[in-house]
Motif scaffolding. Structure first.
Motif, short mmCIF file in Angstrom:
data_model
loop_
_atom_site.label_atom_id
_atom_site.label_comp_id
_atom_site.label_asym_id
_atom_site.label_seq_id
_atom_site.Cartn_x
_atom_site.Cartn_y
_atom_site.Cartn_z
N ALA A 81 0.86 -1.17 -0.37
CA ALA A 81 -0.22 -0.22 -0.01
C ALA A 81 0.93 1.36 -0.12
CB ALA A 81 -1.10 -0.24 1.36
N ARG A 82 1.82 1.43 -0.60
CA ARG A 82 3.17 2.39 0.11
C ARG A 82 1.96 2.85 -1.21
NH1 ARG A 82 8.70 0.27 -0.63
NH2 ARG A 82 7.58 -1.80 -1.95
N ALA A 83 1.79 2.48 -2.69
CA ALA A 83 1.19 3.75 -3.03
C ALA A 83 0.41 5.46 -2.98
CB ALA A 83 0.94 3.30 -4.56
N VAL A 84 -0.20 4.68 -1.78
CA VAL A 84 -1.46 5.60 -1.43
C VAL A 84 -1.35 5.83 0.02
CG1 VAL A 84 -2.99 4.06 -2.74
CG2 VAL A 84 -2.66 3.54 -0.35
N VAL A 85 -0.04 5.61 0.60
CA VAL A 85 0.30 6.32 1.91
C VAL A 85 1.46 7.39 1.48
CG1 VAL A 85 1.12 5.74 4.28
CG2 VAL A 85 -0.14 4.10 3.26
N ALA A 114 -2.40 9.98 6.80
CA ALA A 114 -2.51 9.12 4.94
C ALA A 114 -3.28 8.17 5.60
CB ALA A 114 -0.90 9.04 4.86
N ASN A 118 -7.00 8.23 3.53
CA ASN A 118 -6.70 6.45 2.33
C ASN A 118 -8.54 6.04 2.97
OD1 ASN A 118 -6.22 4.80 0.08
ND2 ASN A 118 -5.95 3.77 1.57
N TYR A 119 -8.51 6.13 3.40
CA TYR A 119 -9.88 5.01 3.86
C TYR A 119 -11.23 6.10 5.04
CZ TYR A 119 -7.26 1.32 3.90
OH TYR A 119 -6.30 0.09 3.43
#
Length: 216
Positions: A81-85, A114, A118-119
């Motif tokens: 999940a690095r792309a969204v954090v 972050a 995201n959530y």
């Protein structure tokens, strides 16, 4: 005149297998390595957690959590999940069959914010309890250098998932002591020396054990 007979020397054979192979080749180096690990730290444990002082479930290697499934208590696939954090050195997320989800990240920046963004976290209580715009409930834990979120369609589902999330366990508050790269190199050098020594000693020990005693 009596003729000489050749008999098998079972004592030497037993000494070869039990003493040389069992004790000298296997037991002695195993004992020395165990004593070395006790003094220097574990040689085979994954690298310590990216954030010092956290348990081994937070260990990171090559930008990935060493055991992301255990970290998240995942019952479903774990994804990077690095792309969204933003700012995460390592980040992972899992969606489980019961509809719950969990995500964790370590690195720089405000990782808690972050994950919340995201959530789509809408409210957050002082105890870390959160709700999202999608109606999910759960817990968000954020500290300097790391963050974790666990969500479920209801509070009970989220709580049940949280029970299996290793990152929320306080049993191991300190990462295990791990040998330094120099100490690992020393241990590897010892193993290499011991193996090379056997190339010299083994054929001689085998030849000695194979000698037959003459009896008349």
């Amino acid at each position: 005149m009596k003729s000489a007979e050749i008999s098998t020397n079972w004592g030497r054979i037993a000494a070869f297998f039990l003493g040389y192979l069992g004790l000298f080749v296997l037991a002695v180096p195993a004992l020395l390595l165990a004593l070395f690990q006790r003094q220097a730290g574990s040689l085979d444990w994954p690298p310590p957690a990216a954030v010092a002082g956290h348990g081994p479930e937070w260990a990171v290697a090559d930008g990935q959590f060493v055991d992301a499934a255990r970290l998240l208590g995942a019952a479903g696939p774990v994804v990077d999940a690095r792309a969204v954090v933003p700012g995460a050195e390592a980040a992972a997320a899992a969606v489980n069959p019961d509809g719950s989800l969990a995500a964790a990240a370590v690195g720089a920046g405000d990782l808690g914010a972050a994950l919340a963004a995201n959530y789509r976290v809408s409210t957050q209580g002082p105890d870390g309890h959160v709700t999202t715009l999608d109606g999910m409930q759960g817990r968000l834990m954020a500290e300097p250098g790391r963050a974790l979120i666990v969500l479920g369609m209801d509070k009970g589902t989220a709580a049940a998932r949280a029970d299996s999330v290793a990152a929320l366990s306080h049993v191991a508050d300190v990462a295990p002591r791990v040998a330094s790269p120099a100490q690992r190199a020393a241990a590897l050098g010892f193993v290499g020396f011991w193996a090379a020594l056997q190339l010299f000693l083994f054929p001689r020990a085998a030849r000695w054990a194979g000698l037959r005693a003459a009896r008349t």
